[in-house]
Write a protein that holds these residues in place. Structure first.
Motif, PDB file in Angstrom:
ATOM      1  N   TYR A 227       0.820  -1.209   0.000  1.00 48.72           N
ATOM      2  CA  TYR A 227       0.000   0.000   0.000  1.00 48.72           C
ATOM      3  C   TYR A 227       0.855   1.262   0.000  1.00 48.72           C
ATOM      4  N   GLN A 228       2.092   1.181   0.531  1.00 51.70           N
ATOM      5  CA  GLN A 228       2.941   2.375   0.545  1.00 51.70           C
ATOM      6  C   GLN A 228       3.245   2.861  -0.862  1.00 51.70           C
ATOM      7  N   LEU A 229       3.426   1.934  -1.814  1.00 53.39           N
ATOM      8  CA  LEU A 229       3.712   2.338  -3.188  1.00 53.39           C
ATOM      9  C   LEU A 229       2.472   2.902  -3.871  1.00 53.39           C
ATOM     10  N   LEU A 230       1.319   2.306  -3.609  1.00 52.62           N
ATOM     11  CA  LEU A 230       0.086   2.868  -4.150  1.00 52.62           C
ATOM     12  C   LEU A 230      -0.181   4.242  -3.546  1.00 52.62           C
ATOM     13  N   ARG A 231       0.120   4.401  -2.271  1.00 54.90           N
ATOM     14  CA  ARG A 231      -0.038   5.715  -1.640  1.00 54.90           C
ATOM     15  C   ARG A 231       0.910   6.719  -2.273  1.00 54.90           C
ATOM     16  N   TRP A 232       2.152   6.311  -2.552  1.00 53.22           N
ATOM     17  CA  TRP A 232       3.107   7.200  -3.214  1.00 53.22           C
ATOM     18  C   TRP A 232       2.556   7.643  -4.571  1.00 53.22           C
ATOM     19  N   HIS A 233       2.050   6.705  -5.349  1.00 49.77           N
ATOM     20  CA  HIS A 233       1.515   7.034  -6.668  1.00 49.77           C
ATOM     21  C   HIS A 233       0.331   7.984  -6.542  1.00 49.77           C
ATOM     22  N   PHE A 234      -0.548   7.743  -5.581  1.00 46.94           N
ATOM     23  CA  PHE A 234      -1.721   8.597  -5.403  1.00 46.94           C
ATOM     24  C   PHE A 234      -1.304  10.019  -5.041  1.00 46.94           C
ATOM     25  N   ARG A 235      -0.346  10.163  -4.134  1.00 48.88           N
ATOM     26  CA  ARG A 235       0.128  11.501  -3.761  1.00 48.88           C
ATOM     27  C   ARG A 235       0.738  12.209  -4.964  1.00 48.88           C
ATOM     28  N   GLN A 236       1.509  11.478  -5.773  1.00 50.25           N
ATOM     29  CA  GLN A 236       2.079  12.060  -6.973  1.00 50.25           C
ATOM     30  C   GLN A 236       0.971  12.528  -7.922  1.00 50.25           C
ATOM     31  N   ALA A 237      -0.087  11.743  -8.047  1.00 49.10           N
ATOM     32  CA  ALA A 237      -1.199  12.105  -8.933  1.00 49.10           C
ATOM     33  C   ALA A 237      -1.911  13.360  -8.440  1.00 49.10           C
ATOM     34  N   VAL A 238      -2.101  13.465  -7.123  1.00 50.51           N
ATOM     35  CA  VAL A 238      -2.748  14.648  -6.556  1.00 50.51           C
ATOM     36  C   VAL A 238      -1.898  15.885  -6.814  1.00 50.51           C
ATOM     37  N   ILE A 239      -0.597  15.799  -6.549  1.00 53.33           N
ATOM     38  CA  ILE A 239       0.291  16.938  -6.773  1.00 53.33           C
ATOM     39  C   ILE A 239       0.301  17.332  -8.244  1.00 53.33           C
ATOM     40  N   ALA A 240       0.402  16.336  -9.123  1.00 51.63           N
ATOM     41  CA  ALA A 240       0.471  16.612 -10.564  1.00 51.63           C
ATOM     42  C   ALA A 240      -0.786  17.280 -11.080  1.00 51.63           C
TER      43      ALA A 240
END
Length: 300
Positions: A227-240
């Motif tokens: 889940y940490q990697l999916l969370r990383w991807h989600f945060r990147q998507a929000v910022i982008a």
């Protein structure tokens, strides 16, 4: 290089109440977005040193609950100060002229998933060894492996990769339809593991997947993505997609004869984009050399 604006089409706009004429960011509203989701996403792009809440353009206070979010203008009110997050966004693009997958990673992802994890589309010809239309996608991109190493993301991996290092563990991958893979890599689609693995679309949803959740069978697999990697991807998507005007969307389809390097150099964030492209191409080159030595790799 053609660069598109992620703010195009936004129907949600975010302001600070103390400075209502300055746009902080925004969002394209898609199915499944709730008030609570919106609060959590605001907290990714903004940092508060006190309590805060959101109100809409009509003066109504927005509760942090599961009610559907509505389009419109939203204002942040805080008892303290607010600053925009400086969390970095790692440039990631998709090029039809590059890309590589380690065969062991690909095979492990195929064996576990056998369907597009996001849409649920089954790979019906998988029993015959035919996987056309499906690709093993890295959650954290292979081309940015130095960031993986520098931040010791390997600490989250419990299932070792058969080859290629921890970044090629099946826990950093998902089987996706080819079109969904492109959208996932471009941060147009992501998965929020903190909301029961909800699928979030940051562009208009033409697949009827926004707001749905990943299949429980997938989540019960002990080799599922961490889940940490999916969370990383989600945060990147929000910022982008939400911070300011959003990060640029780069062209990815270059016809033969295109001056790819020239277009990269003339684009925003050229240095980071060049780093990503070169890393991808070097990976392709090293895979091809390994193949020539008799080591089997997938190159798509």
């Amino acid at each position: 290089m053609s660069v598109l604006n992620r703010s195009a089409g936004r129907d949600i706009h975010i302001y600070e109440a103390k400075n209502p004429d300055t746009l902080i960011g925004g969002l394209i509203l898609t199915n499944g977005m709730t008030n609570a989701n919106f609060y959590s996403m605001v907290e990714i792009i903004c940092i508060f040193d006190g309590t805060y809440f959101l109100r809409d353009e009509y003066g109504t206070i927005i509760q942090r609950d599961g009610s559907p979010l509505h389009s419109g203008k939203y204002y942040i009110l805080t008892s303290g100060s607010m600053t925009l997050s400086d969390e970095s966004w790692l440039v990631r693009t998709v090029s039809l002229a590059s890309g590589s997958r380690v065969a062991g990673f690909r095979d492990a992802v195929r064996a576990r998933d056998r369907r597009c994890v996001i849409t649920g589309t089954e790979a019906l010809s998988a029993d015959y060894g035919i996987w056309r239309g499906f690709e093993a996608a890295h959650i954290f991109p292979l081309a940015l492996e130095h960031h993986w190493t520098d931040n010791v993301y390997s600490r989250w991996i419990t299932v070792p990769a058969s080859s290629g290092g921890s970044i090629n563990s099946v826990q950093n991958g998902m089987l996706l339809r080819s079109d969904i893979h492109t959208l996932f890599d471009g941060y147009d689609i992501s998965i929020n593991p903190d909301d029961n693995y909800k699928i979030v679309c940051f562009r208009p949803d033409g697949y009827n997947i926004a707001g749905k959740h990943l299949d429980q069978r997938f989540l019960e697999d002990p080799h599922r993505p961490v889940y940490q990697l999916l969370r990383w991807h989600f945060r990147q998507a929000v910022i982008a997609n939400m911070k300011g005007a959003g990060e640029p969307i780069f062209e990815c389809d270059f016809p033969p004869g295109s001056d790819i390097m020239g277009e990269i150099i003339s684009s925003p964030r050229a240095a980071e984009l060049m780093e990503f492209e070169l890393s991808s191409r070097l990976a392709v080159g090293s895979r091809r050399k390994a193949t020539a030595r008799g080591v089997s790799y997938s190159s798509y």
